[in-house]
Write an enzyme that holds these catalytic residues in place. Structure first.
Site, PDB file in Angstrom:
ATOM      1  NE  ARG A 266      68.284  76.276  49.813  1.00  0.00           N
ATOM      2  CZ  ARG A 266      67.408  78.028  49.635  1.00  0.00           C
ATOM      3  NH1 ARG A 266      66.913  78.356  50.064  1.00  0.00           N
ATOM      4  NH2 ARG A 266      68.501  78.227  48.464  1.00  0.00           N
ATOM      5  CG  HIS A 270      71.192  79.541  52.151  1.00  0.00           C
ATOM      6  ND1 HIS A 270      72.116  78.469  51.823  1.00  0.00           N
ATOM      7  CD2 HIS A 270      71.890  80.147  52.620  1.00  0.00           C
ATOM      8  CE1 HIS A 270      72.988  78.842  51.986  1.00  0.00           C
ATOM      9  NE2 HIS A 270      73.327  79.160  52.559  1.00  0.00           N
ATOM     10  CE1 TYR A 279      65.909  81.670  47.089  1.00  0.00           C
ATOM     11  CE2 TYR A 279      65.807  83.211  48.224  1.00  0.00           C
ATOM     12  CZ  TYR A 279      66.533  82.236  47.909  1.00  0.00           C
ATOM     13  OH  TYR A 279      66.861  80.842  48.974  1.00  0.00           O
TER      14      TYR A 279
END
Length: 382
Positions: A266, A270, A279
């Site tokens: 990805r 998200h 992160y």
């Protein structure tokens, strides 16, 4: 790879490998087991796959921009996962049925879902975006993994109806930890349901890395349920197409379900409410950019003698037109009437819904009375 890397069905089983037919640099890699499944993909067909991926990438970027500009409430980007979605969707027949999560915009586009239908839900204008039976694709499932059960039940029904069609369930790596997905595996395997479980392992379940989801590669989850697992390079559209065709063929022949783990990434957040920089590192993102699914197809096409400059220009113009259509569609989606929230909740009217409708109507009427009073007071002052 050696013959020992494969099981009796010819599917790749060793967890330290995945099926790859096109390298990140565009080199075509021979595979005697998987090559026959994409023997029909010549340069023209490969160019069409590139076209699909380039257009949906542009649509995805436009939808992200529309959300940033306040035209959409939320958007889950698919950037980086184009090959996984296009390769698998183009393997489907018209009578196969898709059960997707909330990120499979490219799959919906392949099934003929229009721009307005694609964005209605994300604008908050309707509870669903399209008629599932017109496109053979269910509306996006927000509950993580629930669609795996839906796909399994549908597939079992296909068997009872004597159809050789199949269903496919799309979900992410995080969903493999959900009970619904594992229950679907049990039912599908026990009843030899003609369903393909297509896991897009994009490395991050929101902010949790896949290494915390599983100690083994996700394709090995299939072992415990008595079905084959295929681990495929999810950024390789040819490998994905071949793997999905194999899985669908097994389903149609009554051999039951298959789990496909498409290893991809990805590239964006998200959803547009997420900040992936919190992160993951820039180095990780840069590394995955070298495995871009579109760039490797262009490199392979160039090696076959295709005029890739002309192709890129032509596709870019088509993608720009599609993006403009998407923007126009969003800004012209009509706002729903407030009372329409009660439409299509139940197949038949019932007193419980009627009471709710009556209460909501009286609630809305309070605002009409307040507005009327305010208007009258203002008129008197003038």
């Amino acid at each position: 790879m050696t013959p020992s890397d494969r099981d009796a069905t010819g599917l790749l089983t060793r967890p330290d490998h995945f099926v790859q037919l096109v390298s990140p640099t565009g080199e075509r890699r021979a595979d005697p087991e998987y090559d026959p499944w994409v023997a029909d993909i010549d340069a023209d067909a490969l160019a069409r796959l590139y076209r699909d991926m380039a257009i949906v990438r542009r649509l995805d970027a436009e939808a992200t921009a529309l959300q940033r500009q306040g035209e959409l409430g939320l958007w889950p980007p698919l950037a980086g996962q184009e090959a996984a979605q296009i390769g698998s969707a183009r393997a489907l027949r018209d009578d196969d049925f898709v059960f997707s999560s909330y990120r499979e915009h490219a799959v919906a586009w392949c099934r003929g879902v229009g721009p307005a239908e694609l964005l209605t839900v994300w604008r908050g204008s309707a509870a669903s975006g399209w008629n599932p039976f017109e496109h053979a694709v269910a509306v996006p499932q927000i509950i993580i993994g629930a669609q795996a059960l839906h796909a399994t039940g549908y597939a079992m029904g296909l068997t009872w109806d004597g159809s050789d069609a199949a269903s496919i369930a799309y979900f992410g790596d995080g969903a493999t930890s959900e009970g619904d997905v594992n229950e679907a595996f049990v039912f599908a395997s026990s009843f030899d349901a003609p369903v393909v479980f297509f896991c897009q392992n994009n490395q991050w379940a929101i902010s949790e890395p896949v290494g915390l989801q599983s100690k083994q590669h996700l394709a090995r989850r299939a072992d415990g349920f008595g079905m084959p697992g295929i681990r495929v390079d999810g950024n390789d559209v040819l490998a994905v197409l071949a793997a999905t065709r194999i899985a669908l063929d097994r389903a149609r022949r009554g051999k039951g379900p298959t789990l496909i783990e498409a290893v991809t990434y990805r590239m964006g957040p998200h959803t547009t409410a997420d900040d992936p920089k919190r992160y993951r590192t820039d180095d990780e993102l840069a590394d995955w950019r070298t495995r871009d699914p579109l760039a490797r197809v262009l490199a392979l096409l160039a090696a076959t003698g295709t005029d890739t400059d002309a192709l890129e220009h032509e596709v870019a113009e088509e993608a720009a037109r599609a993006a403009a259509e998407l923007r126009t569609a969003v800004t012209t989606i009509p706002d729903p009437e407030p009372m329409s929230v009660f439409d299509h909740v139940y197949a038949e009217p019932n007193t419980h819904l009627a009471r709710q409708r009556d209460r909501y109507a009286r609630y809305l009427a309070m605002y009409d009375e307040t507005d009327a009073a305010a208007s009258g007071a203002g008129g008197g002052a003038r």
